[in-house]
Design an enzyme around this catalytic site. Structure first.
Site, PDB file in Angstrom:
ATOM      1  N   ARG A   1      66.036 -42.014 -90.206  1.00  0.00           N
ATOM      2  CA  ARG A   1      65.936 -41.074 -91.340  1.00  0.00           C
ATOM      3  C   ARG A   1      64.888 -39.984 -91.118  1.00  0.00           C
ATOM      4  O   ARG A   1      64.255 -39.520 -92.073  1.00  0.00           O
ATOM      5  CB  ARG A   1      65.614 -41.802 -92.647  1.00  0.00           C
ATOM      6  CG  ARG A   1      66.745 -42.638 -93.201  1.00  0.00           C
ATOM      7  CD  ARG A   1      67.741 -41.784 -93.982  1.00  0.00           C
ATOM      8  NE  ARG A   1      68.766 -42.608 -94.571  1.00  0.00           N
ATOM      9  CZ  ARG A   1      68.779 -43.006 -95.842  1.00  0.00           C
ATOM     10  NH1 ARG A   1      67.840 -42.625 -96.670  1.00  0.00           N
ATOM     11  NH2 ARG A   1      69.757 -43.752 -96.270  1.00  0.00           N
TER      12      ARG A   1
ATOM     13  N   ARG B   1      63.745 -36.268 -97.017  1.00  0.00           N
ATOM     14  CA  ARG B   1      62.953 -35.685 -98.100  1.00  0.00           C
ATOM     15  C   ARG B   1      61.449 -35.667 -97.881  1.00  0.00           C
ATOM     16  O   ARG B   1      60.747 -34.972 -98.608  1.00  0.00           O
ATOM     17  CB  ARG B   1      63.278 -36.416 -99.409  1.00  0.00           C
ATOM     18  CG  ARG B   1      64.623 -35.985 -99.981  1.00  0.00           C
ATOM     19  CD  ARG B   1      65.080 -36.922-101.082  1.00  0.00           C
ATOM     20  NE  ARG B   1      65.286 -38.251-100.531  1.00  0.00           N
ATOM     21  CZ  ARG B   1      65.820 -39.270-101.189  1.00  0.00           C
ATOM     22  NH1 ARG B   1      66.156 -39.133-102.454  1.00  0.00           N
ATOM     23  NH2 ARG B   1      66.001 -40.431-100.605  1.00  0.00           N
TER      24      ARG B   1
ATOM     25  N   ARG C   1      67.852 -28.624 -98.884  1.00  0.00           N
ATOM     26  CA  ARG C   1      68.550 -29.494 -99.846  1.00  0.00           C
ATOM     27  C   ARG C   1      68.653 -28.823-101.222  1.00  0.00           C
ATOM     28  O   ARG C   1      69.656 -28.961-101.925  1.00  0.00           O
ATOM     29  CB  ARG C   1      67.779 -30.817 -99.935  1.00  0.00           C
ATOM     30  CG  ARG C   1      68.328 -31.845-100.894  1.00  0.00           C
ATOM     31  CD  ARG C   1      69.594 -32.465-100.372  1.00  0.00           C
ATOM     32  NE  ARG C   1      70.122 -33.440-101.325  1.00  0.00           N
ATOM     33  CZ  ARG C   1      70.800 -33.105-102.423  1.00  0.00           C
ATOM     34  NH1 ARG C   1      71.038 -31.847-102.711  1.00  0.00           N
ATOM     35  NH2 ARG C   1      71.247 -34.049-103.225  1.00  0.00           N
TER      36      ARG C   1
ATOM     37  N   TYR D   1      79.417 -51.425 -99.462  1.00  0.00           N
ATOM     38  CA  TYR D   1      79.357 -50.325-100.441  1.00  0.00           C
ATOM     39  C   TYR D   1      80.720 -50.086-101.095  1.00  0.00           C
ATOM     40  O   TYR D   1      80.794 -49.729-102.268  1.00  0.00           O
ATOM     41  CB  TYR D   1      78.839 -49.043 -99.770  1.00  0.00           C
ATOM     42  CG  TYR D   1      77.357 -49.111 -99.485  1.00  0.00           C
ATOM     43  CD1 TYR D   1      76.429 -48.736-100.446  1.00  0.00           C
ATOM     44  CD2 TYR D   1      76.880 -49.585 -98.262  1.00  0.00           C
ATOM     45  CE1 TYR D   1      75.065 -48.813-100.202  1.00  0.00           C
ATOM     46  CE2 TYR D   1      75.524 -49.668 -98.004  1.00  0.00           C
ATOM     47  CZ  TYR D   1      74.619 -49.283 -98.983  1.00  0.00           C
ATOM     48  OH  TYR D   1      73.278 -49.379 -98.741  1.00  0.00           O
TER      49      TYR D   1
ATOM     50  N   ASP E   1      76.009 -39.300 -93.033  1.00  0.00           N
ATOM     51  CA  ASP E   1      75.739 -40.561 -93.725  1.00  0.00           C
ATOM     52  C   ASP E   1      76.807 -41.571 -93.327  1.00  0.00           C
ATOM     53  O   ASP E   1      77.941 -41.193 -93.016  1.00  0.00           O
ATOM     54  CB  ASP E   1      75.747 -40.375 -95.245  1.00  0.00           C
ATOM     55  CG  ASP E   1      75.078 -41.564 -95.924  1.00  0.00           C
ATOM     56  OD1 ASP E   1      73.841 -41.550 -96.050  1.00  0.00           O
ATOM     57  OD2 ASP E   1      75.786 -42.515 -96.287  1.00  0.00           O
TER      58      ASP E   1
END
Ligand code: CP3
Length: 347
Positions: free
Chosen positions: A26, A30, A39, A156, A76
């Site tokens: 990652r 952010r 973003r 998921y 992703d």
């Protein structure tokens, strides 16, 4: 096959490169102000993943700042179910939300024929990142493509998003093996198609993220983690013998020994793993990758340098790739990452 020259590829080929090559899971995200700026300009996360110039830009941001040995494609793991026609949304502050797949109709609705066109923007991102790395002079940086492993992606899809324990998925694996096995088979074949396309577009190494592998019993781990990884790696190896694969069976514990036989070149270690003991469980030529606690990177100072030091001491002399044990978190100070890079480079 020519000998690889980039540090990451040498380590994945089984060489004890020192100081070890490093990158962070990652690493585009952010915690970086330049990521937040990009973003802020898009309405949602899927748009960012499927807009090649923006996805390529954020892939390169951590390389410019820290000079990591790998750039990992910005996308992703849930882009594959999205490409199969399963719905996907990312709700602000909530994470991914998907329809729940609970019956044969849900399985039959997945359409592998959609995948090549749906993932075309991701392949364009791969091409642009390769070109960007060359243009900006990062000749030693390896581009890693990736996919979610079938079990984690199935988690998921069955739950309809994240979950504390993935109870519905695990229960389905026992109670309806035909349905769950059918889902796993579809995901396994689609993953081979997806990863092959990434190699054709320019990915130089691949990683398979099985973030929830550790919730399974040993017998289900063999069926839903080991078997699909073996199938995927065997097929990729046949098609692209020079492209190494990193497996990340998170929280696998002792099962990492059996995972060592699926044919991967490297195994990602989660934060809980004792590296010395893990090394004793896998073949010597299989590189280990990991496994700094992302929270020590938030804390910084002596906690960070001591943890880093013990990882470096444990892994010196064997093929190793320095990384975190799980993804970097948004509250990580950028100066702590700079201090970590300096320490690992000085090893
Ligand atoms: O590592 C990288 O820099 C490459 C990009 C990457 C992302 N996700 C970007 C992302 C990779 C390799 C992933 C993998 C991924 N995605 C995994 C496996 C690894 C792991 O963390 O266990 C999983 C389980 C997912 C699913 C996912 N994506 C969740 C649960 C979330 C929400 C949680 C969160 O951190 O927000 C995402 C969103 C996501 N994927 C973000 C990023 C940068 C944050 C979204 C944003 O910036 O708005």
């Amino acid at each position: 096959m020519p000998e690889p020259t980039k540090p990451l590829l040498r380590a994945l080929a089984g060489e004890a490169v020192w100081p070890p090559p490093m990158w962070l899971m990652r690493q585009a995200g952010r915690y970086l102000p330049e990521y937040r700026a990009v973003r802020a300009g898009v309405s949602d996360f899927i748009t960012l993943c499927t807009t090649p110039d923006l996805a390529a830009e954020v892939t390169l941001q951590p390389i410019r700042r820290y000079g990591f040995d790998a750039a990992i494609l910005f996308s992703d793991i849930l882009i594959l179910p999205w490409a199969l026609g399963h719905g996907l949304a990312f709700k602000e502050g909530e994470g991914p939300v998907l329809p729940r797949l609970r019956d044969a109709a849900g399985l039959a609705a997945l359409d592998p024929a959609r995948v090549p066109e749906a993932v075309a923007p991701v392949m364009e991102t791969v091409r642009r990142v390769r070109a960007g790395l060359a243009r900006e002079g990062f000749s030693q940086t390896t581009l890693i493509g990736f996919a979610g492993a079938p079990f984690t992606v199935a988690c998921y899809m069955v739950e309809g998003g994240g979950s504390r324990d993935f109870a519905a998925t695990r229960a389905m694996a026992y109670a309806d093996p035909a349905l769950f096995g059918g889902l796993m088979d579809r995901l396994t074949e689609a993953t081979i198609v997806y990863l092959s396309a990434q190699v054709e577009a320019g990915a130089e190494a691949l990683m398979l993220f099985d973030s929830w592998a550790g919730v399974l019993s040993p017998s289900l781990f063999r069926t839903h983690v080991i078997a699909p990884a073996t199938r995927i790696v065997t097929e990729l190896r046949r098609r692209y013998p020079g492209v190494p694969v990193i497996g990340f069976p998170r929280l696998a514990g002792l099962m990492v020994g059996e995972y060592g036989s699926v044919g991967v070149n490297a195994i990602g270690m989660d934060t809980s793993m004792d590296l010395t003991r893990a090394a004793a469980l896998v073949p010597d030529g299989v590189a280990l990758q990991g496994n700094l606690d992302p929270m020590s990177l938030v804390a910084g100072g002596n906690a960070l340098s001591d943890e880093t030091d013990s990882i470096l001491r444990a892994m010196k002399g064997r093929p190793f790739v320095f990384n975190l044990g799980h993804g970097i978190v948004p509250q990580t100070p950028t100066e702590h990452v700079a201090a970590l890079v300096e320490q690992v480079r000085a090893a």
